[in-house]
Design an enzyme around this catalytic site. Structure first.
Site, short mmCIF file in Angstrom:
data_model
loop_
_atom_site.label_atom_id
_atom_site.label_comp_id
_atom_site.label_asym_id
_atom_site.label_seq_id
_atom_site.Cartn_x
_atom_site.Cartn_y
_atom_site.Cartn_z
N ARG A 105 -10.23 -7.92 10.32
CA ARG A 105 -9.16 -6.98 10.01
C ARG A 105 -8.71 -6.16 11.22
NH1 ARG A 105 -11.42 -8.08 5.18
NH2 ARG A 105 -10.09 -7.92 3.34
N GLU A 149 -6.87 1.98 -3.17
CA GLU A 149 -7.16 1.66 -1.76
C GLU A 149 -8.12 2.71 -1.21
OE1 GLU A 149 -7.32 0.12 0.99
OE2 GLU A 149 -6.60 -1.78 0.18
N HIS A 154 0.69 -5.70 4.71
CA HIS A 154 0.26 -6.99 5.23
C HIS A 154 1.03 -8.09 4.52
CE1 HIS A 154 -3.78 -4.64 5.40
NE2 HIS A 154 -2.98 -4.28 6.37
N GLU A 164 0.85 -1.18 0.00
CA GLU A 164 0.00 0.00 0.00
C GLU A 164 0.89 1.25 0.00
OE1 GLU A 164 -3.73 -1.86 2.60
OE2 GLU A 164 -2.37 -0.43 3.51
N GLU A 172 -2.97 0.08 -4.03
CA GLU A 172 -2.36 -1.17 -3.56
C GLU A 172 -1.95 -2.02 -4.75
OE1 GLU A 172 -3.96 -5.27 -1.65
OE2 GLU A 172 -4.22 -3.53 -0.35
N GLU A 203 -2.44 -13.94 7.39
CA GLU A 203 -1.66 -12.73 7.13
C GLU A 203 -1.36 -12.01 8.44
OE1 GLU A 203 -3.48 -9.56 4.97
OE2 GLU A 203 -5.38 -9.69 6.05
#
Length: 475
Positions: A341, A213, A270, A134, A221, A360
């Protein structure tokens, strides 16, 4: 790209290559380079290397600073946008002791040692990583920080603040937090990302997809296809280099700064993780939590136990901690969960097949040195597997609910990430033995990293901030 000198020389002659450019990475994750005419590239150079001043990279002291780098032919790639045909190679750093040997603190050597340690422990032969990059693509940035003047001015044509601009305004400005997957013509950076994608693919960096994003003023991203840890560290450096080269051609600027805007989405990196042995996925179990195997859960336990100590390598900037605040899809709670998230480790709910099963880790960001960060993450995973660290027994979850909405009482029962570089440095001081195993990290690297980030913390902490004048000037 090449297996031997003959292949490289043949390519140089057939493609009229005029320049060979060598890249060497420093401790902070920046590339430096040294360039020669292609006519000087010979087998002797690949054997003897090129000498350089290691103290200028932060590796050695001035009185013992002579080092050598030897190009790695397999790392060769084509430099985009060079006016003169150029090949680029990454160099491995060697120390000059009684005999020439790989420098133990060379970031590139570190990730090789981490991979070897994984194999030597008979855990797996492949560690696949899939970073999500990102960043903000901006029109301009200006910075001034003097004794009597503190100013940062960021410009993006997509920025909501430009909605009232009466000159050449096409009405494509994007509201804050409202850019996720926007289509053309609002996605004004799509052509840029298309071009970058083609250059990356040409240089053996397969791209999964790219998109806008959520951050309104130009946040995008690029997600790469998963690759083995050693190759992925190189690919990360190549990707940043190619991105910035392309941005310069578009008269744009790129930042991986985790929090460039106040009150707007931050940028993370991530990292999707899974292990394989002889082609067999080690993270899948039909009957496990979220179809994860015990091996996967133990590796999660290692990551969560050592998460604070990882941050000096995964989040090494003062700005990193301005992103890690609740409510902006940036995790602060040390726990794991499925499709959540707000957790430090998220298990994608859509990855259900054995070969795809993974998780992740969500707190790293793009200011890290990828060789150090990926190595540290793998060492924590190995430690969890070796010591059978059960994340549930350790109190790390799974917590399948919104962790941003915890009551003050609930927050006390869930550990949180460090809130600044000083806390991260102290965590690493108290928890680094897992990094020293297999001589992967040295005590020197750990000490230098702690010293560096502490210095950064105190430097920024001592500076007055414009907001302080609003808050306290008239008290």
């Amino acid at each position: 790209m090449f297996k031997n000198y003959s292949e490289a020389k043949e390519y140089i002659l057939e493609n009229n290559i005029k320049i060979i450019d060598f890249k060497i990475v420093d401790m902070s994750g920046r590339w430096h380079h040294l360039t020669i005419p292609a006519t000087r590239f010979d087998e002797k150079l690949l054997k003897d290397g090129i000498g350089f001043d290691g103290s200028s990279y932060g590796f050695l002291t001035v009185e013992k600073s002579d080092m050598v780098f030897i190009p790695d032919l397999t790392s060769t790639f084509i430099a985009p946008f060079s006016e003169i045909p150029t090949l680029t190679m990454i160099g491995n750093i060697y120390a000059l002791k009684e005999k020439r040997e790989r420098f133990e603190d060379d970031p590139r050597y570190l990730v090789e040692k981490a991979k070897k340690f994984l194999v030597d422990k008979n855990i797996a032969d492949t560690a696949l990583l899939g970073p999500e990059f990102e960043f903000y693509l901006l029109d301009s940035i200006s910075v001034k920080n003097e004794v009597n003047h503190m100013e940062v001015s960021i410009e993006s044509s997509q920025g909501e603040w430009n909605a009232a601009n009466k000159e050449n305004n096409t009405g494509l400005n994007i509201r804050n937090y409202n850019s996720y997957h926007l289509d053309k013509p609002f996605d004004t950076n799509s052509d840029f990302r298309d071009m970058v994608t083609l250059h990356l693919e040409e240089n053996n960096i397969p791209i999964k997809y790219h998109h806008c994003e959520n951050g309104g003023p130009g946040q995008v991203e690029i997600e790469v296809c998963h690759g083995d840890i050693v190759e992925m560290a190189d690919r990360t450096m190549k990707l940043k280099y190619i991105l910035r080269s392309c941005a310069a051609k578009f008269n744009k600027t790129i930042t991986f700064l985790p929090k460039p805007f106040n009150g707007e989405c931050g940028s993370g990196m991530h990292i999707h993780l899974h292990l394989f042995d002889k082609g067999k996925p080690l993270f899948y179990d039909e009957n496990g939590y979220s179809k994860l195997s015990q091996t996967a859960l133990y590796s999660i336990g290692g990551l969560l136990k050592h998460a604070p100590a990882l941050m000096p390598f995964t989040n090494p900037s003062t700005n990193s901690f301005k992103r890690l605040i609740p409510g902006f899809e940036a995790p602060v709670s040390i726990c794991f969960a499925t499709a959540n998230r707000s957790a430090v480790i998220r298990i994608p709910n859509y990855a259900t097949e054995p070969m795809d099963k993974r998780y992740e880790i969500r707190f790293p960001d793009g200011t890290c040195n990828p060789y150090y960060a990926y190595s540290a993450v793998l060492m924590a995973m190995i430690d969890g597997i070796e010591n059978k660290i059960d994340p549930t027994k350790e109190g790390f979850g799974p917590f399948d609910f919104n962790l941003y909405n915890l009551s003050e009482e609930q927050k006390k029962s869930i550990k949180a990430l460090p809130t600044n570089l000083l806390e991260a440095a102290e965590a690493l001081e108290n928890d680094h033995e897992f990094l020293l195993k297999g001589n992967v990290f040295s005590k020197n690297i750990i000490k230098n990293q702690i010293d560096r980030i502490k210095k950064d913390h105190y430097k920024i902490n001592e500076m007055p901030h414009p907001e302080e004048f609003k808050m306290y000037y008239n008290l």
